[in-house]
Design an enzyme around this catalytic site. Structure first.
Site, PDB file in Angstrom:
ATOM      1  N   ARG A 135     108.098  48.160  70.007  1.00  0.00           N
ATOM      2  CA  ARG A 135     109.221  47.594  69.244  1.00  0.00           C
ATOM      3  C   ARG A 135     110.535  48.282  69.604  1.00  0.00           C
ATOM      4  O   ARG A 135     111.571  47.638  69.743  1.00  0.00           O
ATOM      5  CB  ARG A 135     108.945  47.728  67.732  1.00  0.00           C
ATOM      6  CG  ARG A 135     107.950  46.686  67.236  1.00  0.00           C
ATOM      7  CD  ARG A 135     107.310  47.065  65.905  1.00  0.00           C
ATOM      8  NE  ARG A 135     108.246  47.268  64.839  1.00  0.00           N
ATOM      9  CZ  ARG A 135     107.971  47.959  63.719  1.00  0.00           C
ATOM     10  NH1 ARG A 135     106.774  48.492  63.542  1.00  0.00           N
ATOM     11  NH2 ARG A 135     108.872  48.082  62.783  1.00  0.00           N
ATOM     12  N   ARG A 183     102.056  48.334  57.264  1.00  0.00           N
ATOM     13  CA  ARG A 183     102.261  47.132  58.068  1.00  0.00           C
ATOM     14  C   ARG A 183     101.386  47.154  59.307  1.00  0.00           C
ATOM     15  O   ARG A 183     101.180  48.201  59.907  1.00  0.00           O
ATOM     16  CB  ARG A 183     103.740  47.023  58.459  1.00  0.00           C
ATOM     17  CG  ARG A 183     104.557  46.355  57.403  1.00  0.00           C
ATOM     18  CD  ARG A 183     106.034  46.412  57.630  1.00  0.00           C
ATOM     19  NE  ARG A 183     106.489  46.196  58.999  1.00  0.00           N
ATOM     20  CZ  ARG A 183     107.783  46.186  59.341  1.00  0.00           C
ATOM     21  NH1 ARG A 183     108.706  46.352  58.402  1.00  0.00           N
ATOM     22  NH2 ARG A 183     108.146  46.002  60.588  1.00  0.00           N
ATOM     23  N   ARG A 226     118.617  39.044  66.677  1.00  0.00           N
ATOM     24  CA  ARG A 226     117.969  40.112  67.437  1.00  0.00           C
ATOM     25  C   ARG A 226     118.078  39.895  68.936  1.00  0.00           C
ATOM     26  O   ARG A 226     117.671  40.744  69.709  1.00  0.00           O
ATOM     27  CB  ARG A 226     116.490  40.029  67.156  1.00  0.00           C
ATOM     28  CG  ARG A 226     115.696  40.816  66.234  1.00  0.00           C
ATOM     29  CD  ARG A 226     115.685  42.207  66.113  1.00  0.00           C
ATOM     30  NE  ARG A 226     114.369  42.690  65.817  1.00  0.00           N
ATOM     31  CZ  ARG A 226     113.882  42.887  64.596  1.00  0.00           C
ATOM     32  NH1 ARG A 226     114.612  42.629  63.543  1.00  0.00           N
ATOM     33  NH2 ARG A 226     112.684  43.361  64.440  1.00  0.00           N
ATOM     34  N   LYS A 243     117.195  49.834  57.787  1.00  0.00           N
ATOM     35  CA  LYS A 243     117.862  48.569  57.421  1.00  0.00           C
ATOM     36  C   LYS A 243     117.422  48.103  56.038  1.00  0.00           C
ATOM     37  O   LYS A 243     118.238  47.741  55.201  1.00  0.00           O
ATOM     38  CB  LYS A 243     117.536  47.459  58.446  1.00  0.00           C
ATOM     39  CG  LYS A 243     117.979  47.764  59.851  1.00  0.00           C
ATOM     40  CD  LYS A 243     117.700  46.614  60.801  1.00  0.00           C
ATOM     41  CE  LYS A 243     116.227  46.337  61.048  1.00  0.00           C
ATOM     42  NZ  LYS A 243     115.494  47.427  61.692  1.00  0.00           N
ATOM     43  N   ARG A 295     105.493  55.143  56.064  1.00  0.00           N
ATOM     44  CA  ARG A 295     105.948  53.982  55.275  1.00  0.00           C
ATOM     45  C   ARG A 295     104.781  53.224  54.644  1.00  0.00           C
ATOM     46  O   ARG A 295     103.769  52.954  55.278  1.00  0.00           O
ATOM     47  CB  ARG A 295     106.734  53.011  56.164  1.00  0.00           C
ATOM     48  CG  ARG A 295     107.032  51.700  55.448  1.00  0.00           C
ATOM     49  CD  ARG A 295     108.058  50.855  56.127  1.00  0.00           C
ATOM     50  NE  ARG A 295     107.744  50.526  57.494  1.00  0.00           N
ATOM     51  CZ  ARG A 295     108.616  49.973  58.331  1.00  0.00           C
ATOM     52  NH1 ARG A 295     109.846  49.716  57.927  1.00  0.00           N
ATOM     53  NH2 ARG A 295     108.257  49.687  59.560  1.00  0.00           N
TER      54      ARG A 295
END
Ligand code: G5P
Ligand code: MG
Length: 224
Positions: A171, A160, A93, A19, A127
């Site tokens: 998640r 993160r 969400r 996203k 990431r």
């Protein structure tokens, strides 16, 4: 003469579906403001605001932040973009968030990124982000020019807190349970455009084409 329309778009997809990556490309090619609920929350956490303190314990365990908190924070930010085209990333969400948004805004399109769950864990492991701007890197797919440093500011990149493998699994589970119904909600209204694939580079031209049917890309508006 081109008629300028405001774009009201939402991008939905599982954690790590791209996203943020696709949003960055949209902002580059279209005159649209990107509002990411995750970036907004992380900023509140960093600044230790009341919202941030409350949100952190949910985020760190991979749970969704409660609707009332999220709606209070996000809808306030959205109001400031009233006269702009916008792209919402990570919001809504839950069906409760979707209903609240739909009641107050005219949504034109919901872009749904469908990426196999197997690909996601590997992506998230690699990431690295720049906390100040939300810029996203990946050790293989999109490496920074200097390892672990932001390309623009030279500041250190971080991983993160919610990118640990166990948290990512939580998640993904919350996504399956709570966000799939959001897609169904918008699908019933005929707003969803689907984009399937395993690579953002493969998906991006299709997203570009879909948005170009609604608004004029930046490069064409220069010549009016
Ligand atoms: P966020 O911040 O919204 P998620 O979990 O929805 O977090 P995330 O992790 O930010 O989504 P993304 O934006 O979909 O993922 O993906 P990305 O960052 O662009 O890409 C992931 C990695 O893959 C990057 O390193 C990228 O470079 C790389 N990549 C991209 N494409 C490719 C490719 O083709 N190939 C390869 N190899 N790599 C690629 O939400 C965080 C938390 O905030 C709370 C929740 O607690 C949530 O868990 N929250 C909310 N709570 C309630 N309501 C809401 N509306 C909430 N919004 C946030
Ligand atoms: Mg993101």
């Amino acid at each position: 003469m081109t008629i300028h329309r405001l774009l009201r778009a939402i991008i939905i997809g599982a954690p790590g579906s791209g996203k943020g990556t696709i949003s960055t490309r949209i902002v580059k090619d279209f005159d649209v403001k990107h509002l990411s609920s995750g970036d907004l929350l992380r900023k509140q956490v960093q600044e230790k605001t009341e919202y941030g303190i409350q949100a952190k314990r949910y985020m760190d365990t991979g749970q969704l932040v409660p609707d009332q908190l999220m709606l209070g924070l996000f809808m306030h930010e959205l109001k400031a973009l009233n006269d702009h085209s916008w792209l919402l990333d990570g919001f809504p969400r839950t069906v409760e968030q979707a209903v609240a948004l739909y009641k107050s805004q005219d949504i034109e399109v919901v872009l749904n990124l469908r990426i196999p769950f197997e690909v996601i864990i590997d992506r998230i492991k690699g990431r690295w982000t720049h906390p100040g701007s939300g810029r996203i890197y990946h050790v293989d797919f999109n490496p920074p020019k200097v390892l672990f440093k932001d390309d623009i500011t030279g500041e250190p990149l971080v991983q993160r807190d919610d990118d640990k493998e166990e948290t990512v699994k939580a998640r993904l589970e919350h996504y399956r349970r709570l966000t799939h119904p959001v897609l169904q909600y918008f699908s019933n209204k005929g707003l969803v455009e689907e984009f399937s694939g395993t690579e953002s580079n493969e998906i991006w031209p299709h997203v570009h084409k879909a948005l170009s049917k609604i608004v004029v890309p930046k490069q064409y508006t220069h010549y009016e």
